[in-house]
Design a protein around this motif. Structure first.
Motif, mmCIF file in Angstrom:
data_model
loop_
_atom_site.group_PDB
_atom_site.id
_atom_site.type_symbol
_atom_site.label_atom_id
_atom_site.label_comp_id
_atom_site.label_asym_id
_atom_site.label_seq_id
_atom_site.Cartn_x
_atom_site.Cartn_y
_atom_site.Cartn_z
ATOM 1 N N THR A 1 11.160 -18.198 47.917
ATOM 2 C CA THR A 1 10.809 -16.849 47.475
ATOM 3 C C THR A 1 11.912 -15.836 47.721
ATOM 4 O O THR A 1 12.028 -14.850 47.003
ATOM 5 C CB THR A 1 9.548 -16.341 48.209
ATOM 6 N N GLY A 2 12.709 -16.050 48.783
ATOM 7 C CA GLY A 2 13.702 -15.045 49.156
ATOM 8 C C GLY A 2 13.062 -13.786 49.722
ATOM 9 O O GLY A 2 13.708 -12.735 49.793
ATOM 10 N N SER B 1 18.278 -18.818 47.191
ATOM 11 C CA SER B 1 16.944 -18.236 47.295
ATOM 12 C C SER B 1 17.025 -16.729 47.522
ATOM 13 O O SER B 1 16.324 -15.948 46.860
ATOM 14 C CB SER B 1 16.193 -18.907 48.441
ATOM 15 N N GLY C 1 18.144 -15.029 44.331
ATOM 16 C CA GLY C 1 17.074 -14.890 43.356
ATOM 17 C C GLY C 1 16.193 -13.693 43.643
ATOM 18 O O GLY C 1 15.799 -12.955 42.736
ATOM 19 N N ALA D 1 12.975 -20.767 43.549
ATOM 20 C CA ALA D 1 14.232 -20.010 43.572
ATOM 21 C C ALA D 1 14.928 -20.073 42.212
ATOM 22 O O ALA D 1 15.472 -19.058 41.726
ATOM 23 C CB ALA D 1 15.152 -20.547 44.659
ATOM 24 N N HIS E 1 13.132 -17.745 39.835
ATOM 25 C CA HIS E 1 13.507 -16.346 40.086
ATOM 26 C C HIS E 1 14.836 -16.008 39.421
ATOM 27 O O HIS E 1 14.968 -14.969 38.751
ATOM 28 C CB HIS E 1 13.621 -16.090 41.591
ATOM 29 N N ASN E 2 15.817 -16.853 39.625
ATOM 30 C CA ASN E 2 17.143 -16.566 39.068
ATOM 31 C C ASN E 2 17.131 -16.596 37.545
ATOM 32 O O ASN E 2 17.717 -15.725 36.892
ATOM 33 C CB ASN E 2 18.163 -17.562 39.633
ATOM 34 N N SER F 1 13.561 -22.269 51.229
ATOM 35 C CA SER F 1 14.528 -21.708 50.279
ATOM 36 C C SER F 1 13.848 -21.559 48.931
ATOM 37 O O SER F 1 14.041 -22.367 48.020
ATOM 38 C CB SER F 1 15.752 -22.616 50.175
#
Length: 382
Positions: free
Chosen positions: A149-150, A253, A256, A202, A205-206, A147
């Motif tokens: 890089t997405g 994830s 993001g 994650a 990213h968000n 959970s």
């Protein structure tokens, strides 16, 4: 929202989400006439019981899978070429990426290379190479096992040059998976370090997507909800995992990765050189740098940090409180606070600063980042 059964989302690709979703894979392949998939994963996952069960289930259903797992922790061009040779030599008809960001990036790059055989980096999005992605690509399926890089919902792969270590982006809407089987049960046995590091990836990213300078209200809303899920789930998922916390992290994830189509920023440009130069785990590199990068971004963007603080339900709704929260979260999940604790030395700083300044992520940072800024941030975090 509860996590007691399998949901389907279409955003924009089809996502089958929930514990047990992976059991639907053989039927999906048969329904689509696919009998000879190339499974791309990493050597660690290839040795795990759940992976062997997936391959065994496919064979029971008459599906002859070939496994390619000879990839680096931070993938390089030669990994993609080797995987494509396996595709050629074994006459495959589809690609299934199973794993975290490295495996899914290599899988996606192989999907590109199957019918695009010029030099892989001709297709680098940063030099407009996406216009050359004109041919059809194989049927592509993704199965995330971390959970972080997405990548399972992405349209791009990040692959480094073997010699220069510079990262390239291979991008095309054609590279989006046809379907994602997002099964949080596959993440239950992850070691706590991987859960922590990928979870902070994650969160990065968000947060960076929310702060990125390009206007995109849809991504802003997704990013804030992703931050909220991680606030509730990362510490329990790391220290006392259950299906609820693992489900929230897997969802966050993916959120993001959807949000960061808006852009990333300074933290990723700090982290990428650590992975390419020192082979640092990408999530760990982001985790250590995240508080310092966020602190750099506060001035001039106090309103955005107020919204992040409110989402995190902090007593003080300001950027300083957000930075303090990030340091405290790293402590709770056993992530070190300093780059020196993960192998960075003072003699690395100049090269790291050069690579960071050349990186593709920081032009979307809400404020400009100079080479001197990168050097200062590395030294502060050291």
């Amino acid at each position: 929202m509860t996590f007691d059964h399998i949901y389907q989302y279409n955003f924009p690709t089809t996502i089958r989400f929930g514990a047990g979703a992976i059991k639907e894979l053989p039927a999906y392949l048969r329904q689509n006439g696919l009998k000879r998939p190339l499974i791309v994963t990493d050597s660690t996952i290839a040795a795990l019981p759940f992976f062997k069960t997936i391959v065994s289930d496919l064979r029971i259903h008459g599906i002859a899978a070939e496994v390619f797992s000879d990839i680096h922790k931070n993938p390089v061009k030669s990994d993609v070429y080797k995987g494509t040779e396996v595709w050629d030599d074994t006459a495959r008809d589809s690609v299934i990426g199973i794993g975290g960001g490295a495996a899914l990036d290599v899988a996606r790059a192989i999907v590109l290379r199957v019918n695009h055989r010029e030099d892989l980096f001709k297709y680098d999005d940063l030099i407009g190479g996406d216009v050359y992605v004109t041919n059809e690509v194989p049927h592509f399926i993704t199965v995330p096992t971390t959970s972080g890089t997405g990548s399972e919902v992405g349209r791009s792969a990040i692959i480094a040059d073997d010699e220069t270590h510079q990262k390239k982006i291979l991008f095309s809407p054609k590279l989006m998976a046809k379907i994602v089987f997002a099964d949080p049960a596959l993440t239950m046995d992850l070691p706590s370090f991987i859960t922590a590091a990928t979870g902070m990836d994650a969160l990065t990213h968000n947060m960076e997507a929310f702060l990125a300078k390009n206007p995109h209200p849809l991504c802003d809303g997704i990013a804030l909800e992703g931050i909220s899920l991680i606030k509730d789930a990362l510490e329990p998922a790391t220290n006392r995992p259950d299906i609820e916390s693992r489900s929230k992290m897997l969802m966050a994830s993916m959120m993001g990765a959807i949000a960061f189509q808006k852009g990333l920023g300074v933290v990723h440009s700090l982290a990428h050189p650590l992975s390419s130069l020192l082979d640092t785990h990408h999530g760990l590199a982001n985790a250590v740098n995240l508080p310092y990068g966020m602190e750099f971004n506060i001035e001039g963007f106090e309103d955005k940090f107020r919204r992040i603080a409110r989402t995190l339900e902090l007593k003080e709704e300001n950027g300083k409180a957000v930075v303090e929260y990030l340091f405290n979260l790293n402590t709770k999940i056993n992530i070190p606070h300093h780059l020196g604790d993960i192998g960075v030395k003072s003699e690395h700083i100049e090269t790291l600063a050069d690579l960071a300044f050349a990186d593709f992520a920081h032009p979307n940072n809400p404020k400009p980042v100079s080479r001197a800024d990168f050097k200062h941030l590395y030294l502060t975090a050291l």
